[in-house]
Write an enzyme that holds these catalytic residues in place. Structure first.
Site, short mmCIF file in Angstrom:
data_model
loop_
_atom_site.label_atom_id
_atom_site.label_comp_id
_atom_site.label_asym_id
_atom_site.label_seq_id
_atom_site.Cartn_x
_atom_site.Cartn_y
_atom_site.Cartn_z
N SER A 87 14.55 7.30 -11.77
CA SER A 87 14.06 7.98 -10.57
C SER A 87 12.57 7.83 -10.35
O SER A 87 12.05 8.26 -9.31
CB SER A 87 14.40 9.47 -10.65
N THR A 198 12.57 12.45 -8.64
CA THR A 198 11.12 12.50 -8.47
C THR A 198 10.62 13.39 -9.58
O THR A 198 11.37 14.20 -10.11
CB THR A 198 10.79 13.16 -7.11
N THR A 216 7.37 9.10 -7.66
CA THR A 216 8.80 8.82 -7.44
C THR A 216 9.04 7.36 -7.14
O THR A 216 8.12 6.64 -6.71
CB THR A 216 9.29 9.65 -6.23
N ARG A 226 10.38 2.22 3.43
CA ARG A 226 10.52 3.68 3.57
C ARG A 226 9.54 4.39 2.64
O ARG A 226 9.39 4.03 1.47
CB ARG A 226 11.95 4.09 3.23
N VAL A 227 8.85 5.38 3.17
CA VAL A 227 7.98 6.24 2.37
C VAL A 227 8.53 7.65 2.46
O VAL A 227 8.82 8.14 3.56
CB VAL A 227 6.53 6.17 2.88
N GLY A 228 8.68 8.30 1.33
CA GLY A 228 9.20 9.66 1.31
C GLY A 228 8.09 10.69 1.38
O GLY A 228 6.99 10.43 1.86
N THR A 249 10.87 18.14 -5.19
CA THR A 249 11.78 17.03 -5.47
C THR A 249 12.97 17.17 -4.52
O THR A 249 13.26 18.26 -4.04
CB THR A 249 12.28 17.05 -6.93
N GLY A 250 13.67 16.07 -4.30
CA GLY A 250 14.83 16.12 -3.41
C GLY A 250 14.57 15.32 -2.15
O GLY A 250 13.69 14.46 -2.12
N GLY A 252 13.19 13.80 0.71
CA GLY A 252 11.85 13.78 1.27
C GLY A 252 11.81 13.89 2.78
O GLY A 252 10.90 14.50 3.35
N1 GLY Z 1 11.36 13.40 -2.79
C1 GLY Z 1 11.35 12.04 -3.06
C2 GLY Z 1 11.69 11.19 -1.93
O1 GLY Z 1 12.42 11.61 -1.04
O2 GLY Z 1 11.26 10.06 -1.91
#
Ligand code: GLY
Length: 346
Positions: A87, A198, A216, A226-228, A249-250, A252
């Site tokens: 992760s 993450t 992450t 893609r950027v979280g 976390t989770g 984004g």
């Molecule tokens: N929380 C990490 C992501 O969604 O990239």
């Protein structure tokens, strides 16, 4: 996470049923035990549950006099450099093209500085690159090829981050993407993991200085580029040396719309206890969730957690759905504690 096909199916169902995004059946934050951290001690380090080894290392360094940000970055480096962890960092699950792209951000409370990197390739420790952006540039965030070039200029060693295990998972995922293409499914009984794993870590020193970091590999199989939330200051993590710090976390995409880490610190500033601040932030995330991501019971189909620490050393963690834990280290040692959940167990 549901599959793309489940998303599409659920979108139609949600639209037909006019499901409203609201926390049906949510635990009332005031009725929840939010006393974690009562009798708070400093220093204290908290993290997502995958940071259990890291909180101990960070705590020991802070006790020995290290700066809070240096200590927690050393803590998350353990996970970033662990090839078995899929992760974060080395071994993270790749994007749809099979390329590992990493995000990270950090804040240093005492000096009110921040740094971040997004879509960073080939460097296993994006948390350290984010700190280098903070320390050595007039900018806050570098992304993509520019971030990679900057890291190499700063002495970071490029390497292949795609481990054989993660490559095999990606091949299985790709083979099952389209039942009519020319790729044959294989290993049919092997679950394909799709994570938004993450690591977030936050610390308060004995003197009340605060720092935060989140790192992450992002959502597995993401669209390249893609950027979280993790590299977005105020979403993936936030720190105000007068108040406290928070991180997430989770999913984004859900957090970015709510500026969750910033919001949690603002709730702390208004006087809420850390776990209450985290729960109120989750309520805002639910309120901002689009219908296609809400199940027939009115709950989000995804999960997300917040970890919050106050300047006085109180701390808490909260999750949408029950089950998540978070890591803590203080003068009682390193341990996992349960996150309070916005929704009761089904
Ligand atoms: N929380 C990490 C992501 O969604 O990239």
């Amino acid at each position: 996470m549901p599959s793309r096909r489940e998303f599409l199916t659920s979108a139609a169902a949600a639209s037909a049923a006019s499901i409203v995004a609201r926390p049906v059946g949510a635990a009332t934050p005031h009725a929840v035990e939010v006393g974690a951290g009562a009798g708070a001690a400093r220093p204290v380090v908290i993290a997502s549950s995958n940071g259990l080894r890291g909180v101990k290392l960070a705590y020991d360094r802070i006790v020995a006099g290290a700066d809070t940000l240096d200590a927690i970055i050393a803590g998350v480096n353990i996970t970033e450099l662990d090839p078995e962890d899929q992760s974060v960092g080395l071994g993270g699950l790749p994007n749809a093209d099979g390329v590992v792209q990493l995000d990270a951000s950090c804040m240093h409370g005492p000096t009110r500085r921040a740094g971040a990197v997004g879509c960073l390739e080939d460097i296993a420790t994006p948390s350290l690159v984010a700190k280098a952006v903070m320390d050595y540039t007039d900018h806050i965030m570098l992304v993509g090829e520019g971030a990679r070039r900057f890291a190499i200029e700063m002495g970071f060693r490029p390497q292949n981050l795609l481990t054989e295990r993660s490559r095999q998972d990606w091949l299985r995922w790709r083979a099952r993407l389209n039942p009519t293409d020319a790729r044959l499914d294989y290993d049919g009984d092997v679950a394909i993991r799709s994570t938004t794993g993450t690591i977030n870590m936050n610390a308060v020193s004995a003197g009340g200085d605060i720092s935060s970091v989140t790192t992450t590999s992002g959502m597995a199989w993401k669209v390249p580029g893609r950027v979280g939330d993790s590299p977005i200051v105020g979403a993936g993590q936030y720190c105000d040396n007068l108040v406290g710090a928070a991180g997430s976390t989770g999913r984004g995409e859900a957090n970015i719309k709510a500026c969750g880490a910033f919001l949690a610190v603002e709730f702390l500033r208004q006087g809420l206890a850390p776990a209450q601040a985290a729960l109120k932030t989750l309520e805002r995330i639910v309120a901002m969730t689009e219908a296609r991501l809400i199940d027939p019971q009115g709950r989000p189909r995804f999960d997300i957690q917040f970890y919050v620490v106050a300047k006085d050393g109180r701390y808490g963690g909260a999750t949408l759905h029950p089950g998540a834990e978070f890591a803590v280290c203080d003068d009682r040692g390193a341990r996992l504690e349960k996150c309070v959940a916005l929704y009761p167990a089904r």
